[in-house]
Write a protein that holds these residues in place. Structure first.
Motif, PDB file in Angstrom:
ATOM      1  N   THR A  69      -4.019  83.240  53.868  1.00  0.00           N
ATOM      2  CA  THR A  69      -4.410  83.119  55.275  1.00  0.00           C
ATOM      3  C   THR A  69      -5.440  84.176  55.683  1.00  0.00           C
ATOM      4  O   THR A  69      -6.077  84.041  56.719  1.00  0.00           O
ATOM      5  N   ASP A  70      -5.628  85.211  54.855  1.00  0.00           N
ATOM      6  CA  ASP A  70      -6.656  86.215  55.163  1.00  0.00           C
ATOM      7  C   ASP A  70      -8.027  85.807  54.636  1.00  0.00           C
ATOM      8  O   ASP A  70      -9.000  86.563  54.753  1.00  0.00           O
ATOM      9  N   GLY A  71      -8.115  84.584  54.049  1.00  0.00           N
ATOM     10  CA  GLY A  71      -9.397  84.064  53.589  1.00  0.00           C
ATOM     11  C   GLY A  71      -9.642  84.207  52.101  1.00  0.00           C
ATOM     12  O   GLY A  71     -10.570  83.599  51.553  1.00  0.00           O
ATOM     13  N   THR A  72      -8.842  85.001  51.399  1.00  0.00           N
ATOM     14  CA  THR A  72      -9.004  85.167  49.954  1.00  0.00           C
ATOM     15  C   THR A  72      -8.641  83.865  49.240  1.00  0.00           C
ATOM     16  O   THR A  72      -7.620  83.250  49.547  1.00  0.00           O
ATOM     17  N   VAL A  73      -9.477  83.445  48.277  1.00  0.00           N
ATOM     18  CA  VAL A  73      -9.244  82.201  47.550  1.00  0.00           C
ATOM     19  C   VAL A  73      -9.125  82.501  46.055  1.00  0.00           C
ATOM     20  O   VAL A  73     -10.075  82.996  45.436  1.00  0.00           O
ATOM     21  N   TYR A  74      -7.973  82.199  45.524  1.00  0.00           N
ATOM     22  CA  TYR A  74      -7.759  82.310  44.080  1.00  0.00           C
ATOM     23  C   TYR A  74      -8.106  80.952  43.492  1.00  0.00           C
ATOM     24  O   TYR A  74      -7.413  79.966  43.726  1.00  0.00           O
ATOM     25  N   TYR A  75      -9.207  80.897  42.742  1.00  0.00           N
ATOM     26  CA  TYR A  75      -9.756  79.605  42.359  1.00  0.00           C
ATOM     27  C   TYR A  75     -10.186  79.661  40.889  1.00  0.00           C
ATOM     28  O   TYR A  75     -11.107  80.404  40.518  1.00  0.00           O
ATOM     29  N   LEU A  76      -9.523  78.855  40.044  1.00  0.00           N
ATOM     30  CA  LEU A  76      -9.769  78.875  38.604  1.00  0.00           C
ATOM     31  C   LEU A  76      -9.991  77.462  38.075  1.00  0.00           C
ATOM     32  O   LEU A  76      -9.536  76.486  38.664  1.00  0.00           O
ATOM     33  N   ALA A  77     -10.662  77.398  36.934  1.00  0.00           N
ATOM     34  CA  ALA A  77     -10.843  76.141  36.227  1.00  0.00           C
ATOM     35  C   ALA A  77     -10.923  76.432  34.738  1.00  0.00           C
ATOM     36  O   ALA A  77     -11.332  77.532  34.343  1.00  0.00           O
ATOM     37  N   PRO A  78     -10.528  75.492  33.893  1.00  0.00           N
ATOM     38  CA  PRO A  78     -10.639  75.731  32.451  1.00  0.00           C
ATOM     39  C   PRO A  78     -12.096  75.827  32.027  1.00  0.00           C
ATOM     40  O   PRO A  78     -12.944  75.073  32.496  1.00  0.00           O
ATOM     41  N   ASN A  79     -12.395  76.753  31.160  1.00  0.00           N
ATOM     42  CA  ASN A  79     -13.757  76.987  30.696  1.00  0.00           C
ATOM     43  C   ASN A  79     -14.208  75.881  29.733  1.00  0.00           C
ATOM     44  O   ASN A  79     -13.519  75.607  28.773  1.00  0.00           O
TER      45      ASN A  79
END
Length: 428
Positions: free
Chosen positions: A418-428
Motif C-alpha cells: 500500500t506504500d507503492g512498492t511493487v515486488y515484481y518478478l518474471a522467469p528469465n
C-alpha cells in the motif's frame, strides 16, 4: 578468508569420572557383528548401530573410553564438563580469547583445564552463565547447538555473520512452529541444522531440552570437524535459512532464474523506481488486494522444488511436502505465510483465495501434506468452520500455490504494498 583445518586427533580424555577405565585402543573392524577394538568389543555397539562408525573413530582418536565390562553405553548422557573437555581438545580450533574459568565455581578438578580450553576456543561464553556451568548436569541438545555454533563463529567471521543472518528465519523444526523454541537458542539451532550438524527427530522436534548421548557426541565431533573446514555458502540449507532470515524468502537460492521485471516491458510512463526484486521491501507490509475482505501481510515466502534430490533438496522440503510429491509443468511449490485482519463480520476461505491476484501467493488453503500436519503448522482447517468460514478475526496460516516457468500460465509474481512498492518478478 583463511580456512582453519581442525584435526580429529586428540589425547585420551577421562570421561565419567571414576567410571571411565583406560581407553580401549581402537582398530576399526567387525567381530561377531560387534564393533571390535584390538580384540576387545563393545557388547552394546553392534555393527548395525547407527553410530557404530563414528564411535569407532571417536575411540580411536581418544575422545571416548570404554568401560571395563566391555560396553560403550552409547545412550548414556554426556555432562557439560565432559563435552567441554572434548571440545577443548580440538587441537587446531583457534584460540580466540585467553583467561581463566575462575568465574565457574562448580568445575571438577579433572575438567578445569578442558573447560578453560573450551572457553578460550570460543565454544563456551562465560558471560552467559551466572558463575556456574552446572558442569555435572547432562548437556542438552539446545545448549549443544549453542556451543557448536559459537565454535564455528570462532573459526570464521563468515559463520559469525551467518549466526546473525538467521535471526528472523523460519526454522524447519516443530518447536519453531509451535512457539516452543527458546529465543536464546533459535539462531544456533538454525546454524546447526543448516550445516547438517544436527537435525530433527522422528517426531519432527529438534529436542532442545533433550540430553545429548555418547553416541550423538561421537557423531557430532566428526561432523563438526568436517563443517569447520567449509564455508557457510557450501551448505544450501544454511543459504536458504540466511536468505529467509534477511529477506523473508528463499527464492534466490531455490529458483534464481526469477529476476526483476524488465523495464522495457513496461509503459514509459511507469515509475520503474517503485519496482523491486527484494522481498524484504514488501515483507510484513500491508498489500494491495483484489477484494476488500481483509488486510493482508506476507510474513515469509518459501519456494520448494519437488524434483530436487540429495544436497540440492530444499531444507524446507520435509516441512511442507511428502516424499514423491510432484507438480504440473515442472513447477515449484510456493508456500506463503499470511497474516490477515478481517474487515467485516466474517470471511470465507473462498473470499481469502480471491484476495491476491497470483497463482503463486495463494491464500485459499493450507498444504494438505502429511508432513505439514506433523510439523504442526497453522492450517486453514483449524481456523475455519462449516462452509469454510474463518472463526478468528486475525487468521494466521500458510497458503499453498505454484511457481512455474510456463509463460502460458502466468508465471509472473507481483505483490504491491500500500506504500507503492511493487515486488515484481518474471522467469528469465
Amino acid at each position: 578468508m583463511k580456512k582453519v583445518m581442525i584435526s580429529t586427533m586428540a589425547a585420551a580424555i577421562l570421561l565419567a569420572g571414576n567410571m571411565a577405565e583406560p581407553a580401549l585402543k581402537a582398530e576399526a573392524g567387525v567381530l561377531d557383528n560387534t564393533i571390535s577394538y584390538n580384540g576387545l568389543t563393545f557388547k552394546d555397539v553392534p555393527a548395525a548401530h547407527w553410530a557404530a562408525s563414528a564411535i569407532a573413530s571417536a575411540v580411536q582418536d581418544g575422545y571416548f573410553k570404554g568401560y571395563t565390562d566391555r560396553t560403550f553405553k552409547p545412550s548414556a548422557p554426556v555432562t557439560k564438563a565432559e563435552m567441554a573437555t572434548i571440545l577443548g581438545r580440538l587441537t587446531e580450533q583457534p584460540v580466540v580469547t585467553t583467561g581463566n574459568s575462575a568465574s565457574f565455581t562448580d568445575i571438577p578438578d579433572w575438567a578445569t583445564e578442558g573447560v578453560l580450553a573450551a572457553v578460550e576456543k570460543g565454544f563456551i561464553d562465560p558471560s552467559k552463565y551466572a558463575g556456574k556451568l552446572d558442569a555435572k548436569a547432562a548437556l542438552t541438545r539446545g545448549e549443544m547447538a549453542i556451543w557448536l555454533a559459537q565454535g564455528l563463529a570462532a573459526v570464521s567471521p563468515d559463520y559469525k555473520q551467518a549466526l546473525s543472518d538467521v535471526t528472523n528465519t523460519v526454522i524447519p523444526a516443530k518447536e519453531y512452529f509451535t512457539g516452543k523454541l527458546p529465543e536464546t537458542q533459535k539462531n544456533s539451532v538454525a546454524v546447526a541444522m543448516g550445516t547438517g550438524l544436527m537435525s530433527v527427530g522422528s517426531d519432527k522436534n529438534f529436542g532442545t531440552d533433550r540430553t545429548t548421548t555418547r553416541a550423538e557426541v561421537a557423531t557430532l565431533i566428526a561432523r563438526y570437524t568436517s563443517v569447520a573446514k567449509k564455508q557457510p555458502d557450501d551448505f544450501k540449507g544454511l543459504q536458504e535459512l540466511r536468505a529467509v532470515g534477511l529477506t523473508g524468502t528463499n527464492l534466490n537460492v531455490a529458483a534464481p532464474s526469477y529476476v526483476k521485471w524488465p523495464k522495457e516491458r513496461l509503459p514509459e510512463s511507469y515509475d520503474y523506481s517503485k519496482i523491486t526484486d527484494d522481498f524484504s521491501k514488501v515483507r510484513n507490509k500491508e498489500l494491495v488486494t483484489r477484494a476488500d475482505y481483509a488486510t493482508v501481510k506476507v510474513k515469509n515466502w518459501i519456494v520448494v522444488s519437488p524434483y530436487a534430490k540429495g544436497d540440492q533438496r530444499s531444507i524446507y522440503y520435509p516441512v511442507f511436502m511428502d516424499e514423491g510429491d510432484t507438480a504440473l509443468h515442472g513447477s515449484y511449490y510456493s508456500f506463503a505465510e499470511f497474516d490477515m485482519k478481517i474487515k467485516g463480520d466474517s470471511m470465507s476461505q473462498t473470499q481469502a483465495g480471491n484476495l491476491m491476484n497470483s497463482p503463486t501467493i495463494d491464500a485459499l488453503q493450507s498444504p494438505k501434506s502429511k508432513a505439514y500436519k506433523e510439523y504442526s503448522l497453522p492450517h486453514t482447517h483449524d481456523i475455519t468452520k462449516s462452509r469454510g468460514v474463518f472463526t478468528v478475526n486475525n487468521p494466521h496460516y500458510w497458503g499453498i500455490g505454484l511457481l512455474h516457468f510456463d509463460k502460458s500460465l502466468y508465471p509472473e509474481v507481483e505483490l504491491k504494498a500500500t506504500d507503492g512498492t511493487v515486488y515484481y518478478l518474471a522467469p528469465n
